[in-house]
Design an enzyme around this catalytic site. Structure first.
Site, PDB file in Angstrom:
ATOM      1  CB  THR A 118      -0.897   0.011   1.251  1.00  0.00           C
ATOM      2  OG1 THR A 118      -1.424   1.326   1.435  1.00  0.00           O
ATOM      3  CG2 THR A 118      -0.131  -0.344   2.516  1.00  0.00           C
ATOM      4  CE1 TYR A 142      -4.103  -1.931   5.149  1.00  0.00           C
ATOM      5  CE2 TYR A 142      -3.262   0.120   4.268  1.00  0.00           C
ATOM      6  CZ  TYR A 142      -3.772  -1.148   4.073  1.00  0.00           C
ATOM      7  OH  TYR A 142      -3.932  -1.628   2.793  1.00  0.00           O
TER       8      TYR A 142
HETATM    9  N1  LIG Z   1      -8.797  -1.054  -1.301  1.00  0.00           N
HETATM   10  C1  LIG Z   1      -7.729  -0.271  -1.349  1.00  0.00           C
HETATM   11  O1  LIG Z   1      -7.804   0.945  -1.667  1.00  0.00           O
HETATM   12  C2  LIG Z   1      -6.365  -0.836  -1.045  1.00  0.00           C
HETATM   13  C3  LIG Z   1      -5.255   0.008  -1.150  1.00  0.00           C
HETATM   14  C4  LIG Z   1      -3.996  -0.505  -0.887  1.00  0.00           C
HETATM   15  C5  LIG Z   1      -3.832  -1.844  -0.563  1.00  0.00           C
HETATM   16  N2  LIG Z   1      -4.917  -2.650  -0.456  1.00  0.00           N
HETATM   17  C6  LIG Z   1      -4.690  -4.053  -0.122  1.00  0.00           C
HETATM   18  O2  LIG Z   1      -5.333  -4.879  -1.069  1.00  0.00           O
HETATM   19  C7  LIG Z   1      -5.726  -6.103  -0.469  1.00  0.00           C
HETATM   20  C8  LIG Z   1      -7.171  -6.401  -0.797  1.00  0.00           C
HETATM   21  O3  LIG Z   1      -7.977  -5.345  -0.309  1.00  0.00           O
HETATM   22  P1  LIG Z   1      -9.515  -5.194  -0.707  1.00  0.00           P
HETATM   23  O4  LIG Z   1      -9.779  -3.747  -0.885  1.00  0.00           O
HETATM   24  O5  LIG Z   1      -9.853  -6.130  -1.803  1.00  0.00           O
HETATM   25  O6  LIG Z   1     -10.221  -5.644   0.660  1.00  0.00           O
HETATM   26  P2  LIG Z   1     -11.370  -6.715   0.943  1.00  0.00           P
HETATM   27  O7  LIG Z   1     -11.689  -6.593   2.396  1.00  0.00           O
HETATM   28  O8  LIG Z   1     -12.479  -6.588  -0.039  1.00  0.00           O
HETATM   29  O9  LIG Z   1     -10.636  -8.092   0.653  1.00  0.00           O
HETATM   30  C9  LIG Z   1      -9.882  -8.790   1.608  1.00  0.00           C
HETATM   31  C10 LIG Z   1     -10.290 -10.261   1.506  1.00  0.00           C
HETATM   32  O10 LIG Z   1      -9.467 -11.018   2.391  1.00  0.00           O
HETATM   33  C11 LIG Z   1     -10.286 -11.912   3.139  1.00  0.00           C
HETATM   34  N3  LIG Z   1      -9.552 -12.181   4.369  1.00  0.00           N
HETATM   35  C12 LIG Z   1      -9.223 -11.297   5.343  1.00  0.00           C
HETATM   36  N4  LIG Z   1      -8.486 -11.914   6.286  1.00  0.00           N
HETATM   37  C13 LIG Z   1      -8.339 -13.208   5.903  1.00  0.00           C
HETATM   38  C14 LIG Z   1      -7.656 -14.328   6.440  1.00  0.00           C
HETATM   39  N5  LIG Z   1      -6.975 -14.257   7.601  1.00  0.00           N
HETATM   40  N6  LIG Z   1      -7.693 -15.495   5.772  1.00  0.00           N
HETATM   41  C15 LIG Z   1      -8.390 -15.604   4.607  1.00  0.00           C
HETATM   42  N7  LIG Z   1      -9.035 -14.567   4.045  1.00  0.00           N
HETATM   43  C16 LIG Z   1      -9.017 -13.386   4.681  1.00  0.00           C
HETATM   44  C17 LIG Z   1     -11.605 -11.183   3.288  1.00  0.00           C
HETATM   45  O11 LIG Z   1     -12.695 -12.030   3.558  1.00  0.00           O
HETATM   46  C18 LIG Z   1     -11.724 -10.490   1.938  1.00  0.00           C
HETATM   47  O12 LIG Z   1     -12.373 -11.325   0.984  1.00  0.00           O
HETATM   48  C19 LIG Z   1      -5.434  -5.945   1.029  1.00  0.00           C
HETATM   49  O13 LIG Z   1      -4.215  -6.610   1.316  1.00  0.00           O
HETATM   50  C20 LIG Z   1      -5.290  -4.450   1.207  1.00  0.00           C
HETATM   51  O14 LIG Z   1      -4.437  -4.131   2.277  1.00  0.00           O
HETATM   52  C21 LIG Z   1      -6.189  -2.183  -0.687  1.00  0.00           C
HETATM   53  O1  LIG Z   2     -16.363   9.441   3.871  1.00  0.00           O
HETATM   54  C1  LIG Z   2     -15.204   9.790   3.598  1.00  0.00           C
HETATM   55  C2  LIG Z   2     -14.209   8.840   3.234  1.00  0.00           C
HETATM   56  C3  LIG Z   2     -12.937   9.302   2.962  1.00  0.00           C
HETATM   57  N1  LIG Z   2     -12.636  10.614   3.035  1.00  0.00           N
HETATM   58  C4  LIG Z   2     -11.292  11.084   2.727  1.00  0.00           C
HETATM   59  O2  LIG Z   2     -10.952  10.627   1.439  1.00  0.00           O
HETATM   60  C5  LIG Z   2      -9.561  10.317   1.365  1.00  0.00           C
HETATM   61  C6  LIG Z   2      -9.407   8.884   0.915  1.00  0.00           C
HETATM   62  O3  LIG Z   2      -9.875   8.044   1.966  1.00  0.00           O
HETATM   63  P1  LIG Z   2     -10.177   6.488   1.757  1.00  0.00           P
HETATM   64  O4  LIG Z   2     -10.753   5.987   3.037  1.00  0.00           O
HETATM   65  O5  LIG Z   2     -10.956   6.304   0.513  1.00  0.00           O
HETATM   66  O6  LIG Z   2      -8.750   5.866   1.505  1.00  0.00           O
HETATM   67  P2  LIG Z   2      -7.389   6.054   2.306  1.00  0.00           P
HETATM   68  O7  LIG Z   2      -6.556   7.054   1.549  1.00  0.00           O
HETATM   69  O8  LIG Z   2      -7.596   6.283   3.759  1.00  0.00           O
HETATM   70  O9  LIG Z   2      -6.754   4.601   2.233  1.00  0.00           O
HETATM   71  C7  LIG Z   2      -6.757   3.813   1.044  1.00  0.00           C
HETATM   72  O10 LIG Z   2      -5.594   4.029   0.327  1.00  0.00           O
HETATM   73  C8  LIG Z   2      -4.434   3.863   1.081  1.00  0.00           C
HETATM   74  C9  LIG Z   2      -3.286   4.132   0.137  1.00  0.00           C
HETATM   75  O11 LIG Z   2      -3.253   5.499  -0.226  1.00  0.00           O
HETATM   76  C10 LIG Z   2      -4.396   2.470   1.712  1.00  0.00           C
HETATM   77  O12 LIG Z   2      -3.814   1.539   0.905  1.00  0.00           O
HETATM   78  C11 LIG Z   2      -5.718   1.931   2.226  1.00  0.00           C
HETATM   79  O13 LIG Z   2      -5.776   0.510   2.211  1.00  0.00           O
HETATM   80  C12 LIG Z   2      -6.869   2.362   1.463  1.00  0.00           C
HETATM   81  O14 LIG Z   2      -8.003   2.159   2.294  1.00  0.00           O
HETATM   82  C13 LIG Z   2      -9.002  10.568   2.774  1.00  0.00           C
HETATM   83  O15 LIG Z   2      -8.446  11.832   2.797  1.00  0.00           O
HETATM   84  C14 LIG Z   2     -10.247  10.527   3.663  1.00  0.00           C
HETATM   85  O16 LIG Z   2     -10.131  11.308   4.826  1.00  0.00           O
HETATM   86  C15 LIG Z   2     -13.590  11.536   3.384  1.00  0.00           C
HETATM   87  O17 LIG Z   2     -13.313  12.739   3.467  1.00  0.00           O
HETATM   88  N2  LIG Z   2     -14.849  11.098   3.661  1.00  0.00           N
END
Ligand SMILES: NC(=O)c1ccc[n+]([C@@H]2O[C@H](COP(=O)([O-])OP(=O)(O)OC[C@H]3O[C@@H](n4cnc5c(N)ncnc54)[C@H](O)[C@@H]3O)[C@@H](O)[C@H]2O)c1
Ligand SMILES: O=c1ccn([C@@H]2O[C@H](COP(=O)(O)OP(=O)(O)O[C@H]3O[C@H](CO)[C@H](O)[C@H](O)[C@H]3O)[C@@H](O)[C@H]2O)c(=O)[nH]1
Length: 330
Positions: A118, A142
């Site tokens: 991330t 995180y």
């Molecule tokens: N969504 C974002 O913006 C974002 C940004 C940066 C990194 N990531 C990373 O991407 C990956 C996927 O995120 P996502 O947005 O798809 O989230 P998500 O919550 O939709 O997916 C995570 C999945 O992992 C499963 N899971 C959690 N713990 C587990 C365990 N111990 N064993 C087996 N399964 C488990 C959950 O059931 C879920 O299906 C994560 O590692 C997250 O940190 C996400």
């Molecule tokens: O209801 C909301 C939700 C979000 N935000 C703002 O929008 C921006 C983006 O927030 P998100 O919650 O969408 O995402 P984050 O930037 O906190 O985090 C996401 O991106 C990160 C990388 O930049 C990490 O990887 C993390 O897993 C993923 O959740 C932040 O400034 C947050 O404060 C708001 O103002 N209102």
């Protein structure tokens, strides 16, 4: 050769599964505990095993039985403010369990690992767009939980002879352009998802967390990457490793930042709906601005995004939210 996708029933993992299927990968095994994922997010031909990535007996059996050569490790807890409230839960889920998985992978001779990291590992970067070589300095649990996993994977790869690609995602958004999957987590906190729900009347309002940041309009800047482009980055990373490529750590973003207020304007314009926006205090753990240095992944993997367009990302997110609303009503 089979791919084990942990967390494959989740948002990004389910897009990775589709990218693998679309590319002709024959055997895909998803291991997911369904804590935030959904079995229906997967096509029927994909084997879903409900279980924990830290269950070493189960993972060993899956790897040996299916002759898994590569693991794409998505499973994690992902919400920055939750990690501030529950750091130990995040270190367990994201660091301790990754250690168990990597140990199993090393013992069973898995050749390649792709890890979901991330942009949060960078913390409040002094250089924006942020290059991969910048010393990581996460500002929330995180980010720290993920950075420790990066280090473990790199160290274990050297000691045990597997190769890896660590992908540092920036803010992931949008949905499969064909509408097959999308972000389905109830009570999601991600900005674009929350804003589309507000536009569709599923939430009464949207809060903007902080308008006093040192950014042009005072709200936080983020680099929003479309989720199928991100899945494609994993697919090309897998090809790279399978053809003998070196281990790499790469940013996944487009290299352009949008403020929270800009995103809200786009959601209002694309949806054609107005909704209440409340200006609120800062949320714990949020960096002011984070934008990807986005050249290395193009140079190393030949990755070429197809959906670098915030309007399109928002339109996909809206379409998915409407489909999800219909699904939940039936
Ligand atoms: N969504 C974002 O913006 C974002 C940004 C940066 C990194 N990531 C990373 O991407 C990956 C996927 O995120 P996502 O947005 O798809 O989230 P998500 O919550 O939709 O997916 C995570 C999945 O992992 C499963 N899971 C959690 N713990 C587990 C365990 N111990 N064993 C087996 N399964 C488990 C959950 O059931 C879920 O299906 C994560 O590692 C997250 O940190 C996400
Ligand atoms: O209801 C909301 C939700 C979000 N935000 C703002 O929008 C921006 C983006 O927030 P998100 O919650 O969408 O995402 P984050 O930037 O906190 O985090 C996401 O991106 C990160 C990388 O930049 C990490 O990887 C993390 O897993 C993923 O959740 C932040 O400034 C947050 O404060 C708001 O103002 N209102």
């Amino acid at each position: 050769m089979a791919v084990l996708v942990t967390g494959g029933a989740g948002y990004i993992g389910s897009h990775m599964v589709l990218a693998l299927i679309d590319a002709g990968q024959e055997e895909i095994i998803v291991l997911d505990d369904l804590s935030t994922g959904f079995d229906w997010a997967l096509p029927p031909e994909v084997k879903l095993v409900v279980g924990d990535v830290a269950d070493q007996a189960l993972v060993t059996e899956l790897i040996l039985q299916h002759r898994v050569d590569a693991i794409a490790h998505f499973a994690a807890k992902i919400v920055v403010p939750d990690s501030v409230a529950d750091p130990l839960g995040y270190y367990l889920a994201n660091t301790v369990k990754t250690r168990a998985l990597i140990e199993t992978a090393a013992r069973t001779g898995v050749k390649h690992v792709i890890f979901s990291s991330t942009a949060a590992v960078y913390g409040e970067p002094e250089i924006v767009p942020v290059p991969e070589d910048l010393v990581a300095a996460p500002i929330n649990p995180y980010g720290r939980s993920k950075l420790m996993s990066e280090w473990m994977i790199a160290d274990a790869a050297k000691a045990h002879g597997f190769s890896y690609v660590i992908l540092r995602y920036f803010n992931v958004a949008g949905a499969d352009p064909r509408g097959r999957t999308g972000q389905s987590t109830p009570n999601a906190t991600h900005l674009i998802k929350v804003a589309t729900q507000a536009a569709l009347g599923q939430r009464s309002h949207l809060e903007v967390f902080g308008t006093d940041y040192p950014t042009p309009d005072g709200s936080c800047l983020r680099d929003y990457i479309q989720v199928s482009d991100l899945a494609e980055a994993h697919r090309v990373a897998l090809d790279h490793l399978r053809s003998g490529g070196d281990s790499l750590t790469l940013n996944c973003g487009y290299g352009r930042g949008y403020s929270v207020l800009e995103v809200i304007e786009v959601v209002k314009r694309i949806s054609g709906r107005d909704f209440e926006v409340r200006l609120s205090p800062r949320r714990p753990g949020d960096p002011a601005r984070i934008v990807a240095g986005a050249d290395r992944i193009r140079a190393e993997l030949g990755w070429s995004p197809k959906h670098d367009d915030l309007d399109g990302i928002v339109a996909q997110a809206l379409a998915w939210e409407e489909a999800l609303g219909r699904r939940n009503r039936t």
